[in-house]
Design a protein around this motif. Sequence first.
Motif, short mmCIF file in Angstrom:
data_model
loop_
_atom_site.label_atom_id
_atom_site.label_comp_id
_atom_site.label_asym_id
_atom_site.label_seq_id
_atom_site.Cartn_x
_atom_site.Cartn_y
_atom_site.Cartn_z
N ALA A 10 -6.73 -3.87 0.62
CA ALA A 10 -5.87 -3.15 -0.49
C ALA A 10 -4.73 -3.27 -0.05
O ALA A 10 -3.62 -2.57 -0.69
CB ALA A 10 -6.50 -1.91 -0.63
N ASP A 11 -3.95 -3.61 1.00
CA ASP A 11 -2.68 -3.46 1.60
C ASP A 11 -1.81 -4.62 1.45
O ASP A 11 -0.79 -4.89 2.25
CB ASP A 11 -2.67 -2.98 3.20
N GLN A 12 -1.99 -5.44 0.37
CA GLN A 12 -1.08 -6.63 0.28
C GLN A 12 0.22 -6.27 -0.24
O GLN A 12 0.36 -5.87 -1.65
CB GLN A 12 -1.83 -7.49 -0.59
N ASP A 13 1.25 -6.12 0.57
CA ASP A 13 2.42 -5.39 0.07
C ASP A 13 3.86 -6.15 0.41
O ASP A 13 4.81 -5.46 0.34
CB ASP A 13 2.45 -4.29 0.82
N GLY A 81 -7.31 -2.95 5.57
CA GLY A 81 -6.74 -1.98 4.48
C GLY A 81 -6.03 -0.91 4.99
O GLY A 81 -5.80 -0.87 6.17
N PRO A 82 -5.51 -0.25 3.84
CA PRO A 82 -4.85 1.15 4.28
C PRO A 82 -5.46 2.00 5.21
O PRO A 82 -4.88 2.55 6.06
CB PRO A 82 -4.43 1.89 2.94
N ASP A 83 -6.79 2.16 5.26
CA ASP A 83 -7.55 2.96 6.01
C ASP A 83 -7.89 2.22 7.42
O ASP A 83 -8.33 2.79 8.12
CB ASP A 83 -8.86 3.38 5.61
N GLY A 166 0.82 -4.57 -4.05
CA GLY A 166 -0.57 -3.76 -4.68
C GLY A 166 -1.60 -3.48 -3.88
O GLY A 166 -1.72 -3.87 -2.65
N THR A 167 -2.35 -2.67 -4.37
CA THR A 167 -3.79 -2.26 -3.65
C THR A 167 -4.87 -2.30 -4.80
O THR A 167 -4.72 -2.55 -6.02
CB THR A 167 -3.38 -0.94 -3.32
N THR A 169 -8.70 -0.95 -5.62
CA THR A 169 -9.53 0.47 -5.62
C THR A 169 -10.86 0.42 -6.37
O THR A 169 -11.05 -0.37 -7.34
CB THR A 169 -8.45 1.42 -6.39
N HIS A 280 -12.17 -5.49 -5.86
CA HIS A 280 -11.67 -5.96 -4.89
C HIS A 280 -10.44 -7.23 -5.18
O HIS A 280 -9.79 -7.32 -4.41
CB HIS A 280 -12.61 -6.46 -3.84
N LEU A 283 -5.38 -6.51 -7.65
CA LEU A 283 -4.40 -5.70 -7.10
C LEU A 283 -3.51 -5.09 -7.95
O LEU A 283 -3.20 -5.77 -9.09
CB LEU A 283 -3.36 -6.61 -5.88
#
Length: 404
Positions: A10-13, A81-83, A166-167, A169, A280, A283
């Motif tokens: 989720a951390d494609q930024d 991911g972010p976590d 984006g992320t 969820t 998944h 994003l």
Amino acid sequence: MPADQDTMPADQDTIPAERDAMPADQDTIPAERDAMPADQDTIPAEREQHTVVGDARWVSETLHRHWGPAWSECAPLPLSGPDGAPPLSHTAGLWRVSHRGVAHLFKVQLTAEAQRGPAFPPVKQRVLDHCAAHGIPVASAVPTAHGTVHVSRGGHDCEVLPLLPGTATAHPTPAQAAAAVRTGLALRAALDAVPAPLAADLAPIPLPALVAEEDWRAALDEARTRLLPAAHRRTDHWGRAAVRALTALLAAEPLLARYDEALATPPERRAVVHGDLHHHHFLLGDEGPRPPHVTGVLDFDNLHVGDRLLDLAWLAELAGRADEGPSGQGASVAALRTEAIRFGLLADHQLPLLMPVLIARSVPIVVDIAKDILERELLSPAWLGYFELLDTGRRLRVHRLLTG
């Protein structure tokens, strides 16, 4: 297990969705050009024996030799991911790599059964270019130093992609679910418009068979007669997870039996299919006053010519994840139904088929995971993520919302 579960974190930024257009001659690369000559794809035995396929050193060497020295200046990092959790994938290695300070994704297929063959990457790229031309935010492959969209090193397909912002969820708000559904329907319309010659090039490329038993009837029989009793005998959390997943599968058997003939009949309309449009792979951006919007649609590795209802079924399942209780989920599913019919992507009589199509595809996968847990003692943490992704109970609820 299928390649559809090569999901992105989720951390494609870092990189905007736009990319430099690939020259037209790179869209139709002959298969023989889409691999490095043998002498350039070997390294001395004394070095190879210390390199594990898909590890950081192997990734750096592949980048250096096929994309250029600038790609290997920074050490690759496992994608997370972010976590901090790794992406939900068991067939691909996913690495965050840097090129002149800009982050990209390096993806390598680690299992032989997930390989699609040398003809697939150039055809996939042509479909991606087609989708981008229709306004779909996609991540197109970064060409290698010799102009191809992928390389095969030791039988392992590799590609480099931009990391989109984006992320993702698993529990979207109704607004996020609506944004993902709108983009998914636009993608479905774009795939319906794929030129016939391109669809003809994709059609002969088969999807990999990643489970031993692909027939849902036989898989359900195994679940009932052998696996569920074994799961009940197991008292740890693995046994409990298998009991929940297999019990939900068997609860869907009456629905599958009701539509057995329709599921066995060739689709009304064959088309190019993404095949893996779960949450998944969307994003989402949500910056400031701008409403939620999709910044990237990911993972076209299951692209094939087949039943277009599969994509629409995944979108209905995504709508059913709206995180505001039954009323929010009902409103999201109703909005999908209305929009898909209004744009001519779905007919009323096809609504009852959506969840049976999706469940029938997932039954053999869930059963194979249960075999890994209960018979093969392959206890991957990813299996619990796949049980959630493929939850049959949720799909039965979505079926009621679609047909009620």
